[in-house]
Design an enzyme around this catalytic site. Structure first.
Site, PDB file in Angstrom:
ATOM      1  N   ASN A   8      -5.588  -8.405   9.202  1.00 56.85           N
ATOM      2  CA  ASN A   8      -6.258  -7.166   9.612  1.00 56.85           C
ATOM      3  C   ASN A   8      -7.189  -6.698   8.520  1.00 56.85           C
ATOM      4  O   ASN A   8      -7.055  -7.084   7.363  1.00 56.85           O
ATOM      5  CB  ASN A   8      -5.244  -6.027   9.825  1.00 56.85           C
ATOM      6  CG  ASN A   8      -4.281  -6.290  10.966  1.00 56.85           C
ATOM      7  OD1 ASN A   8      -4.654  -6.855  11.984  1.00 56.85           O
ATOM      8  ND2 ASN A   8      -3.039  -5.885  10.784  1.00 56.85           N
ATOM      9  N   ASN A  40      -1.425 -10.680   3.916  1.00 63.11           N
ATOM     10  CA  ASN A  40      -0.851 -10.061   2.706  1.00 63.11           C
ATOM     11  C   ASN A  40       0.225 -10.958   2.092  1.00 63.11           C
ATOM     12  O   ASN A  40       0.285 -11.137   0.872  1.00 63.11           O
ATOM     13  CB  ASN A  40      -0.219  -8.704   3.039  1.00 63.11           C
ATOM     14  CG  ASN A  40      -1.241  -7.674   3.495  1.00 63.11           C
ATOM     15  OD1 ASN A  40      -2.448  -7.857   3.316  1.00 63.11           O
ATOM     16  ND2 ASN A  40      -0.765  -6.593   4.099  1.00 63.11           N
ATOM     17  N   LEU A 233      15.213  -2.481   1.180  1.00 65.92           N
ATOM     18  CA  LEU A 233      15.703  -1.090   1.166  1.00 65.92           C
ATOM     19  C   LEU A 233      14.708  -0.133   0.522  1.00 65.92           C
ATOM     20  O   LEU A 233      15.102   0.927   0.017  1.00 65.92           O
ATOM     21  CB  LEU A 233      17.031  -1.030   0.405  1.00 65.92           C
ATOM     22  CG  LEU A 233      18.160  -1.961   0.879  1.00 65.92           C
ATOM     23  CD1 LEU A 233      19.324  -1.936  -0.104  1.00 65.92           C
ATOM     24  CD2 LEU A 233      18.642  -1.554   2.276  1.00 65.92           C
ATOM     25  N   ALA A 235      12.688   1.778  -2.107  1.00 62.24           N
ATOM     26  CA  ALA A 235      12.876   2.043  -3.536  1.00 62.24           C
ATOM     27  C   ALA A 235      14.250   1.631  -4.034  1.00 62.24           C
ATOM     28  O   ALA A 235      14.483   1.523  -5.241  1.00 62.24           O
ATOM     29  CB  ALA A 235      12.654   3.530  -3.805  1.00 62.24           C
ATOM     30  N   GLY A 237      15.601  -1.295  -3.426  1.00 57.73           N
ATOM     31  CA  GLY A 237      15.640  -2.733  -3.674  1.00 57.73           C
ATOM     32  C   GLY A 237      15.928  -3.542  -2.421  1.00 57.73           C
ATOM     33  O   GLY A 237      15.285  -3.335  -1.389  1.00 57.73           O
ATOM     34  N   ASP A 259       1.012   3.757  -3.587  1.00 56.31           N
ATOM     35  CA  ASP A 259       0.790   3.355  -2.196  1.00 56.31           C
ATOM     36  C   ASP A 259       1.798   2.248  -1.867  1.00 56.31           C
ATOM     37  O   ASP A 259       1.753   1.183  -2.482  1.00 56.31           O
ATOM     38  CB  ASP A 259      -0.650   2.848  -2.046  1.00 56.31           C
ATOM     39  CG  ASP A 259      -1.010   2.457  -0.615  1.00 56.31           C
ATOM     40  OD1 ASP A 259      -0.126   2.501   0.257  1.00 56.31           O
ATOM     41  OD2 ASP A 259      -2.180   2.106  -0.381  1.00 56.31           O
ATOM     42  N   ASP A 265       5.363  -6.892   2.424  1.00 52.10           N
ATOM     43  CA  ASP A 265       4.646  -8.174   2.469  1.00 52.10           C
ATOM     44  C   ASP A 265       4.691  -8.854   1.104  1.00 52.10           C
ATOM     45  O   ASP A 265       4.848 -10.066   1.012  1.00 52.10           O
ATOM     46  CB  ASP A 265       3.188  -7.950   2.883  1.00 52.10           C
ATOM     47  CG  ASP A 265       3.091  -7.280   4.237  1.00 52.10           C
ATOM     48  OD1 ASP A 265       4.007  -7.468   5.057  1.00 52.10           O
ATOM     49  OD2 ASP A 265       2.102  -6.550   4.469  1.00 52.10           O
ATOM     50  N   GLY A 300      -3.937   0.168  -1.673  1.00 55.66           N
ATOM     51  CA  GLY A 300      -4.289  -0.968  -0.820  1.00 55.66           C
ATOM     52  C   GLY A 300      -3.131  -1.942  -0.737  1.00 55.66           C
ATOM     53  O   GLY A 300      -2.344  -2.086  -1.673  1.00 55.66           O
TER      54      GLY A 300
END
Ligand code: RIB
Length: 318
Positions: A8, A40, A233, A235, A237, A259, A265, A300
């Site tokens: 995309n 990605n 999970l 933050a 891990g 971000d 990915d 990004g």
């Protein structure tokens, strides 16, 4: 390694908060990034030094040319990335100050990545038993299934990132040696409800139902101890769950995220790269968790994906 999935172009607005249904929020100027879960994941693996071939589709338009050039610039073999009569996929993304996001995808050409294309492209690429085949959704289910079937037949390690998790039959799930849902996707795969409270039980339920019924040991030096469900999970891990073994939590290093788009990915691409490199599953997951955390420090989906040197430096400092 081979990645079969979506491409995309991401149109991103940083806004003070994510809109709720019926609400308009006003943010900054629009930013345009390369995205799509498949592209990605291929990029994350290539940045870490893996040899990557990508199978997917774009439109015969400017966005498609941009997407092709971006993947080729990462050193990815794009012979299996075809042009179709539909437009290149576009994702509309809002990111808030907590680095959380909201995404709507117009799949366009990704909707044409059906089994015949995947079969022909993978036929040319001819995966072997030392390969890893990584498939994500955002392409039709028959394309995903073909990728996993071919990978399984070749003796490769097969990874399925069920994102999004809808329309995946039990047979497709059983073709994956490693399944990598997040908690929401895991809940959907087990029929809703339980994953947030108890991801380990939900993952065990999935394994018991025959999903991820891959070979236990691969023919490479380090046994990967498949099958496995690896739950991402955020933050916190990742959680590794395998039949007959204790679950293992791999905590994420503390970072200040800018971000989180593409963190999953990055995790999947890095996991596949680690397994392709002969790491065992736990070590590959440790590196993937660190790579995903690092990726959130720049805007990004692909902006923060680390190179191998960046990841080594990050791991050395944590
Ligand atoms: O996982 C992040 C990706 O999801 C974005 O790049 C967007 O294109 C959507 O596919």
């Amino acid at each position: 390694m081979l990645v079969v999935g979506s491409v995309n172009v991401d149109l991103v607005v940083a806004a003070p908060r994510l809109p709720v249904p019926g609400q308009t929020v006003t943010g900054g100027d629009v930013a345009r990034y390369q995205g799509g879960k498949g592209g990605n994941q291929a990029t994350a693996a290539a940045r870490l030094g893996a040899t990557v071939a990508f199978v997917g589709a774009v439109g015969a338009d400017d966005l498609g040319s941009e997407a092709r050039s971006a993947l080729a610039a990462e050193g990815i073999d794009i012979a299996g990335l075809v042009e179709t009569g539909r437009p290149t996929g576009v994702a509309l993304i809002v990111v808030d100050p907590r680095a959380e996001n909201l995404i709507a995808v117009a799949p366009g050409a990704n909707g044409e990545v059906h089994a015949p294309h995947v079969t022909a492209a993978l036929g040319r690429l001819a995966p072997g038993s030392r390969d890893v085949v990584l498939a994500c959704r955002e392409i039709p289910p028959d394309g995903v299934r073909a990728a996993l079937e071919i990978g399984r037949k070749a003796g490769a390690i097969t990874i399925l990132n069920p994102a999004p998790a809808d329309d995946l039959g039990a047979e497709t799930l059983s073709l994956a040696d490693v399944l990598t849902p997040n908690e929401t996707e895991l809940a959907l795969l087990v029929g809703g409800g339980t994953a947030d409270d108890d991801p380990e039980s939900a993952a065990r339920h999935l394994l018991a139902s025959g999903a991820s019924a891959g070979p236990r040991v691969t023919d490479r030096g380090a046994p990967a101890r498949m099958p496995a469900v690896v739950v991402t999970l955020g933050a916190a891990g990742a959680l590794i769950v395998q039949t007959g073994g204790a679950a293992v939590v791999v905590p994420a290093p503390a970072i200040h995220p800018v971000d989180t788009t593409g963190a999953g990915d990055t995790f999947n691409g890095a996991l596949a790269a680690g397994l392709a490199d002969g790491l065992d599953l736990a070590d590959a997951v440790r590196r993937a968790v660190a790579a995903a955390a690092f990726s959130t420090t720049r805007p990004g989906a692909r902006g923060g994906m680390p190179t191998r040197a960046e990841l080594e430096g990050f791991l050395g400092g944590t």
